[in-house]
Design a protein around this motif. Structure first.
Motif, PDB file in Angstrom:
ATOM      1  N   ALA A  80     -11.228 -23.208 -53.321  1.00  0.00           N
ATOM      2  CA  ALA A  80     -11.824 -23.928 -52.070  1.00  0.00           C
ATOM      3  C   ALA A  80     -12.985 -24.443 -53.277  1.00  0.00           C
ATOM      4  O   ALA A  80     -13.345 -24.005 -53.883  1.00  0.00           O
ATOM      5  N   THR A  81     -14.034 -25.572 -52.853  1.00  0.00           N
ATOM      6  CA  THR A  81     -15.192 -26.150 -54.058  1.00  0.00           C
ATOM      7  C   THR A  81     -15.794 -26.546 -52.266  1.00  0.00           C
ATOM      8  O   THR A  81     -15.434 -27.025 -51.270  1.00  0.00           O
ATOM      9  N   PRO A  82     -16.556 -27.380 -52.512  1.00  0.00           N
ATOM     10  CA  PRO A  82     -17.824 -27.809 -51.840  1.00  0.00           C
ATOM     11  C   PRO A  82     -17.570 -28.977 -51.070  1.00  0.00           C
ATOM     12  O   PRO A  82     -17.855 -29.723 -50.508  1.00  0.00           O
ATOM     13  N   TRP A 140     -14.338 -20.552 -57.919  1.00  0.00           N
ATOM     14  CA  TRP A 140     -13.903 -20.379 -58.671  1.00  0.00           C
ATOM     15  C   TRP A 140     -14.982 -20.975 -59.751  1.00  0.00           C
ATOM     16  O   TRP A 140     -15.377 -22.123 -60.561  1.00  0.00           O
ATOM     17  N   LYS A 141     -15.647 -19.415 -61.125  1.00  0.00           N
ATOM     18  CA  LYS A 141     -16.257 -19.362 -61.019  1.00  0.00           C
ATOM     19  C   LYS A 141     -16.219 -18.427 -63.002  1.00  0.00           C
ATOM     20  O   LYS A 141     -15.464 -17.819 -62.628  1.00  0.00           O
ATOM     21  N   ALA A 142     -16.676 -18.826 -63.672  1.00  0.00           N
ATOM     22  CA  ALA A 142     -17.752 -18.020 -64.912  1.00  0.00           C
ATOM     23  C   ALA A 142     -18.574 -17.226 -64.362  1.00  0.00           C
ATOM     24  O   ALA A 142     -19.760 -17.865 -64.326  1.00  0.00           O
ATOM     25  N   GLN A 143     -18.834 -16.137 -64.747  1.00  0.00           N
ATOM     26  CA  GLN A 143     -19.905 -15.530 -64.237  1.00  0.00           C
ATOM     27  C   GLN A 143     -20.065 -14.231 -64.905  1.00  0.00           C
ATOM     28  O   GLN A 143     -18.855 -13.106 -65.396  1.00  0.00           O
ATOM     29  N   GLN A 188     -21.643 -19.909 -63.122  1.00  0.00           N
ATOM     30  CA  GLN A 188     -21.274 -21.122 -63.998  1.00  0.00           C
ATOM     31  C   GLN A 188     -19.679 -22.401 -62.919  1.00  0.00           C
ATOM     32  O   GLN A 188     -18.806 -21.680 -62.928  1.00  0.00           O
ATOM     33  N   LEU A 189     -19.845 -23.078 -62.407  1.00  0.00           N
ATOM     34  CA  LEU A 189     -18.447 -23.153 -60.767  1.00  0.00           C
ATOM     35  C   LEU A 189     -17.674 -24.068 -61.467  1.00  0.00           C
ATOM     36  O   LEU A 189     -18.063 -25.271 -62.854  1.00  0.00           O
ATOM     37  N   LEU A 190     -16.868 -23.332 -61.785  1.00  0.00           N
ATOM     38  CA  LEU A 190     -15.459 -24.207 -63.082  1.00  0.00           C
ATOM     39  C   LEU A 190     -14.772 -25.540 -62.073  1.00  0.00           C
ATOM     40  O   LEU A 190     -14.570 -25.142 -60.714  1.00  0.00           O
ATOM     41  N   THR A 191     -14.426 -26.625 -62.653  1.00  0.00           N
ATOM     42  CA  THR A 191     -13.879 -28.202 -61.849  1.00  0.00           C
ATOM     43  C   THR A 191     -12.098 -27.747 -62.059  1.00  0.00           C
ATOM     44  O   THR A 191     -11.174 -28.868 -61.413  1.00  0.00           O
ATOM     45  N   VAL A 192     -11.363 -27.403 -63.243  1.00  0.00           N
ATOM     46  CA  VAL A 192     -10.183 -27.552 -63.148  1.00  0.00           C
ATOM     47  C   VAL A 192      -9.226 -26.838 -61.885  1.00  0.00           C
ATOM     48  O   VAL A 192      -9.868 -26.258 -61.168  1.00  0.00           O
ATOM     49  N   PRO A 193      -8.318 -27.108 -62.136  1.00  0.00           N
ATOM     50  CA  PRO A 193      -7.632 -26.840 -60.442  1.00  0.00           C
ATOM     51  C   PRO A 193      -6.412 -25.720 -61.508  1.00  0.00           C
ATOM     52  O   PRO A 193      -6.242 -25.361 -61.931  1.00  0.00           O
ATOM     53  N   GLU A 216     -13.047 -25.996 -73.821  1.00  0.00           N
ATOM     54  CA  GLU A 216     -14.498 -26.253 -73.623  1.00  0.00           C
ATOM     55  C   GLU A 216     -15.354 -25.490 -73.320  1.00  0.00           C
ATOM     56  O   GLU A 216     -15.190 -24.746 -72.004  1.00  0.00           O
ATOM     57  N   PRO A 217     -16.974 -25.480 -73.839  1.00  0.00           N
ATOM     58  CA  PRO A 217     -18.043 -24.319 -73.002  1.00  0.00           C
ATOM     59  C   PRO A 217     -18.096 -24.360 -72.193  1.00  0.00           C
ATOM     60  O   PRO A 217     -18.176 -25.801 -71.554  1.00  0.00           O
ATOM     61  N   VAL A 218     -17.599 -23.504 -71.163  1.00  0.00           N
ATOM     62  CA  VAL A 218     -18.351 -23.833 -69.511  1.00  0.00           C
ATOM     63  C   VAL A 218     -19.461 -23.199 -69.025  1.00  0.00           C
ATOM     64  O   VAL A 218     -20.234 -23.674 -67.917  1.00  0.00           O
ATOM     65  N   LEU A 219     -19.743 -21.821 -70.401  1.00  0.00           N
ATOM     66  CA  LEU A 219     -21.302 -21.041 -69.769  1.00  0.00           C
ATOM     67  C   LEU A 219     -21.414 -20.427 -70.736  1.00  0.00           C
ATOM     68  O   LEU A 219     -20.435 -19.736 -71.707  1.00  0.00           O
ATOM     69  N   ARG A 220     -22.833 -20.205 -71.040  1.00  0.00           N
ATOM     70  CA  ARG A 220     -23.516 -19.390 -72.124  1.00  0.00           C
ATOM     71  C   ARG A 220     -24.446 -18.356 -71.497  1.00  0.00           C
ATOM     72  O   ARG A 220     -25.972 -19.079 -70.986  1.00  0.00           O
TER      73      ARG A 220
END
Length: 270
Positions: A80-82, A140-143, A188-193, A216-220
């Motif tokens: 689910a996405t915005p 879907w997140k890196a958290q 960070q919200l992820l955009t990959v399916p 690809e880096p998505v969150l530090r």
């Protein structure tokens, strides 16, 4: 180091505790672990998961920084996405993910301690864990969550006061900022399916947790948890709501047949 995810093509390695609650099912085929839930009604809990902490005391949980985790995963339904609309395919319902946490809840859902986590985490509406201002409380997140720290204790009273202010005035921005300080959340919200295979990596050090997807880096996330955590991978039909308006609620959602698959897990200490 974990580099033997399975014992044979039909058997998980003995280090994994396998949990199936309600209608949850774990299957292994061609070296791919499927965590599945058949169609269930709201009010009926189902969970399929593996973990490596079992009945260990939290002080004996096996993982702490520095380490590197790599997992390949996909799901049966999109996240689910915005931008989701009623014409889109039905999203994955409930929660799912993999990574490290302190197992802060009992099997019954009782809260035993404040949560700590370094993981990839998914939740669908009606979940709304609005822990970071400007980021949806689901998706879907890196958290990273770091509640077990001195700053959390000092943020408790200001969070309560800011929440009361928000309820009175409708301005929830101060409460949102204090809720983030209370939880220590970074995400960070992820955009990959989710429905296609991707490689997810966490490098967890005492100074920072670094997240990558397909290189690809998505969150530090600086200053992550450093106490021992356990690895978990799961799919269930829960939802949770924790908002700056002071709403705190848990429950289950109805879902159709769905699954979450993993075909490799590599965890290596530096």
């Amino acid at each position: 180091m974990i580099d033997d995810f399975i014992q044979t093509t039909q058997t998980l390695h003995s280090r994994w505790t396998q949990t199936c609650l309600g209608a949850g099912v774990l299957t292994l085929e061609d070296s791919v672990l499927r965590m599945a839930i058949p169609a269930v009604a709201q009010g009926t809990y189902a969970d399929a998961q593996i973990d490596d902490y079992g009945t260990l005391a939290r002080s004996d949980f096996p993982w702490h920084p520095p380490l590197r985790m790599e997992v390949r995963a996909r799901s049966s339904h999109p996240a689910a996405t915005p931008a989701s609309t009623s014409r889109d395919p039905h999203p994955l319902r409930g929660t799912a993910g993999f990574g490290f946490w302190n197992y802060p809840f009992s099997v019954r859902g009782d809260i035993l301690m404040l949560p700590e986590a370094v993981w990839f985490f998914y939740a669908s509406p009606p979940s709304n864990m609005a822990l970071v201002p400007g980021i949806p409380g689901w998706g879907w997140k890196a958290q990273v969550i770091h509640s077990m720290r001195p700053g959390s204790l000092f943020a408790t009273l200001p969070t309560a006061l800011a929440t009361g202010w928000g309820l009175t005035t409708g301005n929830t921005r101060p409460a949102g900022r204090w809720l983030q300080r209370l939880s220590g959340a970074q995400e960070q919200l992820l955009t990959v399916p989710m429905t296609t295979w991707h490689t997810y990596v966490i490098e967890w050090t005492p100074e920072a947790a670094l997240f990558w997807v397909d290189g690809e880096p998505v969150l530090r996330a600086p200053n992550p948890p450093t106490r021992p955590l356990g690895f978990v991978a799961w799919l269930d039909n829960q939802y949770a709501i924790a908002t700056p308006r002071g709403i705190l609620r848990f429950g289950t959602v109805a879902c159709e047949d769905e699954w979450f698959e993993i075909d490799s897990i590599h965890i290596e200490r530096f």
